[in-house]
Design a protein around this motif. Sequence first.
Motif, PDB file in Angstrom:
ATOM      1  N   VAL A  15       1.012  -1.315  -0.178  1.00  0.00           N
ATOM      2  CA  VAL A  15       0.219  -0.209   0.087  1.00  0.00           C
ATOM      3  C   VAL A  15       0.675   0.797  -0.245  1.00  0.00           C
ATOM      4  O   VAL A  15       1.549   1.130   0.869  1.00  0.00           O
ATOM      5  N   ILE A  16       0.560   2.218  -0.651  1.00  0.00           N
ATOM      6  CA  ILE A  16       1.769   3.695  -0.988  1.00  0.00           C
ATOM      7  C   ILE A  16       1.382   4.498   0.066  1.00  0.00           C
ATOM      8  O   ILE A  16       0.689   4.380   0.182  1.00  0.00           O
ATOM      9  N   GLY A  17       2.031   5.071   0.609  1.00  0.00           N
ATOM     10  CA  GLY A  17       1.724   6.551   1.476  1.00  0.00           C
ATOM     11  C   GLY A  17       1.912   5.806   2.779  1.00  0.00           C
ATOM     12  O   GLY A  17       2.494   7.752   3.330  1.00  0.00           O
ATOM     13  N   GLY A  18       2.195   5.518   3.317  1.00  0.00           N
ATOM     14  CA  GLY A  18       3.568   4.906   4.896  1.00  0.00           C
ATOM     15  C   GLY A  18       4.781   5.394   4.467  1.00  0.00           C
ATOM     16  O   GLY A  18       4.995   5.702   3.477  1.00  0.00           O
ATOM     17  N   ASP A  20       7.805   4.165   4.550  1.00  0.00           N
ATOM     18  CA  ASP A  20       8.512   3.551   3.953  1.00  0.00           C
ATOM     19  C   ASP A  20       8.372   2.740   2.138  1.00  0.00           C
ATOM     20  O   ASP A  20       8.503   2.363   1.880  1.00  0.00           O
ATOM     21  N   ALA A  21       7.113   3.476   1.753  1.00  0.00           N
ATOM     22  CA  ALA A  21       6.205   2.693   0.768  1.00  0.00           C
ATOM     23  C   ALA A  21       6.067   4.722  -0.215  1.00  0.00           C
ATOM     24  O   ALA A  21       5.554   5.665   0.836  1.00  0.00           O
ATOM     25  N   GLY A  22       6.365   5.115  -0.994  1.00  0.00           N
ATOM     26  CA  GLY A  22       6.311   5.754  -1.775  1.00  0.00           C
ATOM     27  C   GLY A  22       5.947   5.261  -3.326  1.00  0.00           C
ATOM     28  O   GLY A  22       6.071   4.790  -4.208  1.00  0.00           O
ATOM     29  N   GLY A  23       7.416   6.562  -3.663  1.00  0.00           N
ATOM     30  CA  GLY A  23       7.569   6.127  -5.138  1.00  0.00           C
ATOM     31  C   GLY A  23       8.442   5.139  -5.569  1.00  0.00           C
ATOM     32  O   GLY A  23       8.495   4.954  -6.797  1.00  0.00           O
ATOM     33  N   GLY A 221       1.626  13.529  -0.385  1.00  0.00           N
ATOM     34  CA  GLY A 221       3.008  12.819  -0.559  1.00  0.00           C
ATOM     35  C   GLY A 221       3.269  12.270   1.339  1.00  0.00           C
ATOM     36  O   GLY A 221       1.962  11.939   1.450  1.00  0.00           O
ATOM     37  N   ARG A 222       4.217  11.904   1.790  1.00  0.00           N
ATOM     38  CA  ARG A 222       4.274  10.749   2.898  1.00  0.00           C
ATOM     39  C   ARG A 222       4.327  12.193   3.813  1.00  0.00           C
ATOM     40  O   ARG A 222       5.061  12.796   3.311  1.00  0.00           O
ATOM     41  N   LEU A 223       3.661  11.580   4.635  1.00  0.00           N
ATOM     42  CA  LEU A 223       2.976  12.912   5.877  1.00  0.00           C
ATOM     43  C   LEU A 223       4.803  12.302   6.784  1.00  0.00           C
ATOM     44  O   LEU A 223       5.092  12.258   7.997  1.00  0.00           O
ATOM     45  N   VAL A 251      -4.381  17.716   2.256  1.00  0.00           N
ATOM     46  CA  VAL A 251      -3.926  17.322   3.020  1.00  0.00           C
ATOM     47  C   VAL A 251      -3.400  15.317   2.489  1.00  0.00           C
ATOM     48  O   VAL A 251      -4.463  15.114   3.270  1.00  0.00           O
ATOM     49  N   ILE A 252      -3.414  14.967   1.654  1.00  0.00           N
ATOM     50  CA  ILE A 252      -3.325  13.562   1.453  1.00  0.00           C
ATOM     51  C   ILE A 252      -2.261  12.642   1.735  1.00  0.00           C
ATOM     52  O   ILE A 252      -0.718  13.595   1.321  1.00  0.00           O
ATOM     53  N   GLY A 253      -2.194  11.647   2.432  1.00  0.00           N
ATOM     54  CA  GLY A 253      -0.284  11.401   2.583  1.00  0.00           C
ATOM     55  C   GLY A 253      -0.942  10.926   4.433  1.00  0.00           C
ATOM     56  O   GLY A 253      -0.909  10.875   5.954  1.00  0.00           O
ATOM     57  N   GLY A 254       0.198   9.746   4.478  1.00  0.00           N
ATOM     58  CA  GLY A 254      -0.400   9.234   5.879  1.00  0.00           C
ATOM     59  C   GLY A 254       1.618   8.720   6.488  1.00  0.00           C
ATOM     60  O   GLY A 254       2.033   8.775   5.178  1.00  0.00           O
ATOM     61  N   ARG A 286      -6.026  14.121   5.464  1.00  0.00           N
ATOM     62  CA  ARG A 286      -7.037  13.577   4.937  1.00  0.00           C
ATOM     63  C   ARG A 286      -5.852  11.765   5.347  1.00  0.00           C
ATOM     64  O   ARG A 286      -6.819  10.895   5.442  1.00  0.00           O
ATOM     65  N   GLY A 287      -5.241  12.579   5.405  1.00  0.00           N
ATOM     66  CA  GLY A 287      -4.150  10.959   5.573  1.00  0.00           C
ATOM     67  C   GLY A 287      -4.111   9.975   4.088  1.00  0.00           C
ATOM     68  O   GLY A 287      -4.440  10.434   2.804  1.00  0.00           O
ATOM     69  N   GLN A 288      -3.790   8.763   4.415  1.00  0.00           N
ATOM     70  CA  GLN A 288      -3.562   7.598   2.196  1.00  0.00           C
ATOM     71  C   GLN A 288      -4.455   8.033   2.244  1.00  0.00           C
ATOM     72  O   GLN A 288      -5.926   7.361   2.609  1.00  0.00           O
ATOM     73  N   VAL A 289      -4.798   7.681   1.216  1.00  0.00           N
ATOM     74  CA  VAL A 289      -5.645   7.663   0.310  1.00  0.00           C
ATOM     75  C   VAL A 289      -5.079   6.544  -1.033  1.00  0.00           C
ATOM     76  O   VAL A 289      -3.906   6.831  -1.593  1.00  0.00           O
ATOM     77  N   GLU A 293      -7.664   6.744  -5.780  1.00  0.00           N
ATOM     78  CA  GLU A 293      -8.570   7.465  -5.853  1.00  0.00           C
ATOM     79  C   GLU A 293      -8.479   9.032  -5.850  1.00  0.00           C
ATOM     80  O   GLU A 293      -8.832  10.189  -5.658  1.00  0.00           O
ATOM     81  N   LEU A 294      -7.050   9.014  -6.226  1.00  0.00           N
ATOM     82  CA  LEU A 294      -5.853  10.542  -6.173  1.00  0.00           C
ATOM     83  C   LEU A 294      -6.460  11.359  -7.368  1.00  0.00           C
ATOM     84  O   LEU A 294      -6.505  12.470  -7.163  1.00  0.00           O
ATOM     85  N   PRO A 295      -6.877  10.728  -8.065  1.00  0.00           N
ATOM     86  CA  PRO A 295      -6.613  11.785  -9.672  1.00  0.00           C
ATOM     87  C   PRO A 295      -8.048  11.925  -9.473  1.00  0.00           C
ATOM     88  O   PRO A 295      -8.334  14.253 -10.259  1.00  0.00           O
ATOM     89  N   ILE A 315       7.599  11.977  -7.761  1.00  0.00           N
ATOM     90  CA  ILE A 315       6.302  11.526  -8.529  1.00  0.00           C
ATOM     91  C   ILE A 315       5.475  12.500  -8.835  1.00  0.00           C
ATOM     92  O   ILE A 315       4.258  13.067  -9.878  1.00  0.00           O
ATOM     93  N   VAL A 316       4.620  12.739  -7.416  1.00  0.00           N
ATOM     94  CA  VAL A 316       3.281  13.809  -7.261  1.00  0.00           C
ATOM     95  C   VAL A 316       3.272  14.490  -8.635  1.00  0.00           C
ATOM     96  O   VAL A 316       2.240  14.532  -9.189  1.00  0.00           O
ATOM     97  N   PRO A 317       4.516  15.359  -8.567  1.00  0.00           N
ATOM     98  CA  PRO A 317       4.227  16.613  -9.420  1.00  0.00           C
ATOM     99  C   PRO A 317       4.156  16.684 -10.931  1.00  0.00           C
ATOM    100  O   PRO A 317       2.990  16.932 -11.916  1.00  0.00           O
TER     101      PRO A 317
END
Length: 419
Positions: A15-18, A20-23, A221-223, A251-254, A286-289, A293-295, A315-317
């Motif tokens: 699950v991305i956004g934690g 240790d998880a992301g791009g 982004g990751r918080l 603000v999205i991300g966890g 909002r925390g992780q999404v 659902e992001l688009p 990657i977010v930009p």
Amino acid sequence: MRIAMVSEHASPLAVIGGVDAGGQNVHVAALSSALARRGHQVTVYTRRDDPGLPARMQLFPGVEVVHADAGPATHVPKDELLPYMGNLADRLSDDWDRTTPDIVHSHFWMSGVAALEAARRPGRPRALPVTHTFHALGIVKRRHQGAQDTSPAEREWLEPKVGREADAVIATCSDEAFELKALGVPSTHISVVPCGVDLERFKPTGPVERKGRTRRIVSVGRLVPRKGVDLVITALAQLAAEGMTDVELVVIGGSGGSESLLDDPEARRLLALADRLGLSDRVHVRGQVAQSELPAVLRSADAVVCTPWYEPFGIVPLEAMACGIPVVASSVGGLIDTVVHGVTGVHVPPRDPGAISGALAALLIDHARIRRLGAAGRDRVESRFSWDQVAADTERAYRKTIRRAAGGASLRAAKGASR
Ligand code: UDP
């Protein structure tokens, strides 16, 4: 080609956004799948972090994921994973004895340590060519985070060693290429291939979330403090002080690991800041999404703000530009290459809330400019950042590496024979 991807902590399944998880998770999954679409067979090796995971599974057609036993079968923060890289090298080596890859592509410095050890193990008929992508550099992290950097001390010498010993290094932006040269990586070994974006998922058309205010800015982004969300909240207060009060920030991300957002120290810090600045009704953490659902959220923004202290790629930009939304970005790392100032967004100096509020004040009142920058952003990602394009460039880098490694091996063999 038979390609072995090694991504110790970042599983393409995660699950991305934690924390240790992301791009990196997104990158490994999307690149593997795009390479498979080009006819290659890809195996992604990642550490088993859950006993329930199968030993091997197919992720996409042509992409298999191997969950390698290396350390406890539970989540371990990435800064504590180094002691298990010997075990990971053993698992890689066993698998490569059975099915030998044509090229190994390791991601993040610790995967590089394990991959190089397995690829060059004594007794192997020939060393396997290794291409490495760092995703982040310890020297940059240390520069910005100082004593707060929790990386193991060994990173300081092992990371440059990976760069110097790999047959090739793929940097994701030109800023990283400069850093790598400064670390002693020969420039002939460095190619620059950016990360990509899923142009089907992130596109200007599709559902759009309803805004709660006249104008909306979005941060994803990751918080973690270095993503600089606090700077955006401070900039929002400055906008309000100048009379632009009807602007909300989503603000999205966890940070991962915590059950509830309020267990998350960075979320609490951001909410407290918003409260102190009288913005509680306009800052929505909002925390992780889920990425699916992001688009809809990105499309609802008048601008996406990415103002990290530093950013290896970001990657977010690209996701925002793919949705046709202008980006206000700090001019650091990968954002220097991806966001074109005045064309697809606005650059601001890092850690400067005044510059962020200035850029937003000028942009948010100019609808024609928002549309123009957004459209140019979509054009830019279509022409340069599709995963298919990135996979084609990566494949070219692999072929060059294989040729160079084969040349090096025959040179070594010739020297051996003449002794
Ligand atoms: N992401 C997501 N949901 C979230 C937060 C982030 O899907 O709640 C995704 C985001 O869309 C992007 C990735 O995680 O694809 C973050 O990558 P980026 O390179 O911007 O930052 P990193 O996490 O690697 O520092």
